[in-house]
Design a protein around this motif. Sequence first.
Motif: not given
Length: 477
Positions: A170-188
């Motif tokens: 996805r060609a993101v530029v980042a040094d970390d990522v959070r794991v969620t239970s889904g996009a809806a949980e991330g949006m909340r």
Amino acid sequence: MAPDRTDLPPAWDVLLDLGGDGPAHVRLETALRRAVRDGRAAPGAALPPSRALAAMLGVSRWVVTQAYGHLVAEGVLEARTGSATRVAARPADTGGTGGGARQVPAPLPSRRAFDLAPGVPDLRHVPRADWVRATRTALDAASDADLAGPVPGGHPRARAALLAHLLAARAVVADDVRVTSGAAEGMRRVACALLAAGHRSVLVEDPGWPRLPEVAASAGLAPVPVRVDAGGLEVAQARLRAARTGARAVLVTPAHHFPTGAALAPERRDALVRWAREVDGLVVEDDYDAEHRYDRRPVAALQGLAPERVLLLGSLSKTLSPAVGLGWAVVPPRWRDAFDAADGTDPSTLTQLVVAELLAGGAYARHLRAGRVRYARRRRALVDALRRHLPGCTVDGLDAGLHVLLHLPDGVDGEDVAAAAARLDVTVAPGARYDAPGGAASRGTLVLGYGALADARVEGAVARLAAAVRHVAHGPS
């Protein structure tokens, strides 16, 4: 025939209590089942039109049409072209205990034989054998501490594997990522972070997939609809709406918009990032369908243009299965503390470790490649069949994703066609279902998903759909 009215008292907003947890359409289904069970809606009684009930309850029309559709599939309600949605003459068991009967849970919604519902991947091809192998490998490598419970933000191995995938794919530029239970949980969590920072509204696409805007609204943010055209979100209108409402955040699907199938045009990607910088705002990028591109490599994530201004959300629901219950969020450093502070549900550590193994071992990449070939072939077959059987209709959307947008002949309403198709055992979604409340721009469209449709059923599904369109356009032959 029952009179064309409802036997429920008129105070719908009081009688249909939508309180409690869970998505609004599920809560409405529960309330309607209760009304049928309690006898306030007699067999044959007509329910209000979806638009009217949505206005009464203060929800989107999509919430009502989803609830009606699921209850029709269960046999609790009946839908007929040219008539109101009604309580079934012999309603299905709704879980009541009247008459001393044994309580039976409500059945799961049935899927029709010709399933053109959008938003569903091909679950026949979930890589079960790879999942079993990855589970065995993950368990063999897991320490006792790994199995003690979820780690806030995600297990380090899962975060590392997801980040490596997102950097490459996805060609993101980042040094970390959070794991969620889904996009809806991330949006909340994003909505909670925005509210804590003083935001009160968020710009959303119109039309658009309603799930994440509903999550934002449930958290307390007011969705502000912005038009979408062939170039994606109209950034010029977004600026006007933002100036009028004070909105400084926007939720957008740049790679493949639902339901139009458009990608955000390059000049609009730049303009949206400039706007976010000017107003000290945040772009929330929903990576919906981003890895399902068939004519070229998937377009890079918008996040790579402005890592400090774009928060990327994604999940495995369309590439593996909704049952996996795992997603991710690439969060700008400024927003990480607030995102992490929001209460939430973390996915199972074991699931995270299995997904990490699928990613690191190459099984996930192989699954994606095979899926692209399969979906590209099925999309071509669907579009070809639509051109043969419905030459008066046009198809919109990139050669991507799991759906196409079908424009019906002038004067033909998508909801009428969907109801007629249902009687022919074909599931389709009216485009108007995805308009913002009060909108009617998509009444003459259908959203056709091909993820769950077997290849052998494409021709039959389109032939039946064409019969439904003719029935609505010209009446019974």
